[in-house]
Design an enzyme around this catalytic site. Structure first.
Site, short mmCIF file in Angstrom:
data_model
loop_
_atom_site.label_atom_id
_atom_site.label_comp_id
_atom_site.label_asym_id
_atom_site.label_seq_id
_atom_site.Cartn_x
_atom_site.Cartn_y
_atom_site.Cartn_z
CE LYS A 64 -3.40 -2.11 3.07
NZ LYS A 64 -3.97 -1.97 4.44
N GLY A 65 2.08 1.15 0.44
CA GLY A 65 2.88 2.34 0.75
C GLY A 65 3.02 3.35 -0.37
CG ASP A 121 6.74 2.44 0.54
OD1 ASP A 121 7.57 1.63 0.07
OD2 ASP A 121 6.05 2.18 1.55
CG ASP A 177 14.18 -0.26 5.56
OD1 ASP A 177 15.14 0.40 5.97
OD2 ASP A 177 13.50 -0.98 6.32
CE LYS A 222 14.19 3.87 6.78
NZ LYS A 222 13.49 3.02 7.79
CB VAL A 247 9.75 7.90 7.07
CG1 VAL A 247 9.02 9.01 6.35
CG2 VAL A 247 11.20 8.29 7.31
CG ASP A 305 1.82 1.15 7.48
OD1 ASP A 305 2.82 0.97 6.72
OD2 ASP A 305 1.35 0.25 8.19
NE ARG A 325 -1.29 1.98 4.76
CZ ARG A 325 -0.18 1.27 4.55
NH1 ARG A 325 0.82 1.78 3.89
NH2 ARG A 325 -0.08 0.03 5.01
P1 IMP Z 1 12.41 -3.27 2.39
O1 IMP Z 1 13.00 -3.49 3.75
O2 IMP Z 1 13.30 -2.42 1.51
O3 IMP Z 1 12.03 -4.57 1.74
O4 IMP Z 1 11.08 -2.44 2.60
C1 IMP Z 1 9.86 -3.10 2.80
C2 IMP Z 1 8.74 -2.15 3.05
O5 IMP Z 1 8.79 -1.77 4.40
C3 IMP Z 1 8.70 -0.83 2.29
O6 IMP Z 1 8.14 -0.93 1.00
C4 IMP Z 1 7.80 -0.02 3.21
O7 IMP Z 1 6.44 -0.25 2.93
C5 IMP Z 1 8.17 -0.56 4.57
N1 IMP Z 1 9.09 0.39 5.23
C6 IMP Z 1 10.45 0.38 5.29
N2 IMP Z 1 10.92 1.44 5.97
C7 IMP Z 1 9.83 2.12 6.38
C8 IMP Z 1 9.64 3.35 7.11
O8 IMP Z 1 10.56 4.05 7.55
N3 IMP Z 1 8.34 3.70 7.32
C9 IMP Z 1 7.27 3.00 6.86
N4 IMP Z 1 7.40 1.89 6.15
C10 IMP Z 1 8.66 1.45 5.91
#
Ligand code: IMP
Length: 184
Positions: free
Chosen positions: A47-48, A105, A108, A137, A159, A165, A171
């Site tokens: 959803k992000g 979004d 991370d 990030k 964030v 969220d 959101r």
């Molecule tokens: P990944 O760790 O790069 O796979 O990120 C997975 C998902 O975690 C992202 O698409 C976001 O939806 C969520 N996410 C990661 N960091 C944050 C944050 O700081 N705030 C909110 N959601 C986050």
């Protein structure tokens, strides 16, 4: 429930300005690759990225076909579980071999984007696959992946807002805010 107002990290105006710039840069990049009657396939990650995708496509200067996939990996805390939960990856077959823009979004750990890029590459053999993320990030990266375009680079902060969220809250904020301290 009363609306809380977390600390502003990037204001509505800053996000609008940066989204406009990204729309321009991405359009210039794809204009060279798109045939006369071709659309750019934009895949937003729910959803992000729902708000960012909606705003970004309105800043594009190329025709677009909008699709969404849905993926969840966080659950109710601020640490990625590293498990891709209940993905809905249904996409139409007419995106095969096309120019694709994947809209995230935040990158991370990078697990979600890496998973989706691999899936799209394998299933749809795009002629170009470009990743744009509103936020980057890099300090938390676990897999080697970099967005081709991103809005803002941030430190290791959690964030919320503008689609992002914490436990399904915040959101709807029209800015990006910071939750002070990691909550779990
Ligand atoms: P990944 O760790 O790069 O796979 O990120 C997975 C998902 O975690 C992202 O698409 C976001 O939806 C969520 N996410 C990661 N960091 C944050 C944050 O700081 N705030 C909110 N959601 C986050």
């Amino acid at each position: 429930m009363k609306k809380v107002k977390p600390k502003v990290l990037f204001s509505k105006e800053e996000i609008q300005k940066r989204t406009k710039e990204l729309g321009h840069e991405i359009s210039e990049y794809f204009k060279k690759n798109l045939q006369e009657d071709d659309s750019l396939i934009v895949i937003g990650v729910l959803k992000g990225a729902y708000i960012f995708t909606a705003d970004l496509v309105r800043e594009l200067d190329v025709a677009a076909q909008i699709e969404f996939v849905r993926i969840a990996s966080y659950g109710d805390n601020t640490q990625s579980s590293n498990v891709i939960k209940a993905p809905d990856l249904s996409l139409p077959s007419n995106i095969y071999g096309k120019n694709i823009l994947l809209v995230e979004d935040i990158v991370d750990t990078g697990q979600t984007s890496a998973f989706l890029k691999k899936y799209i590459e394998e299933q749809f053999k795009p002629s170009k696959l470009v990743l744009v993320s509103l936020l980057n990030k890099p300090s938390r990266r676990e897999v080697q992946i970099e967005p081709d375009f991103y809005g803002f680079e941030i430190e290791d902060k959690f964030v919320i807002g503008y689609g992002l969220d914490f436990a399904e809250k915040y959101r709807e904020l029209d800015y990006l805010g910071e939750l002070e301290g990691r909550l779990s």
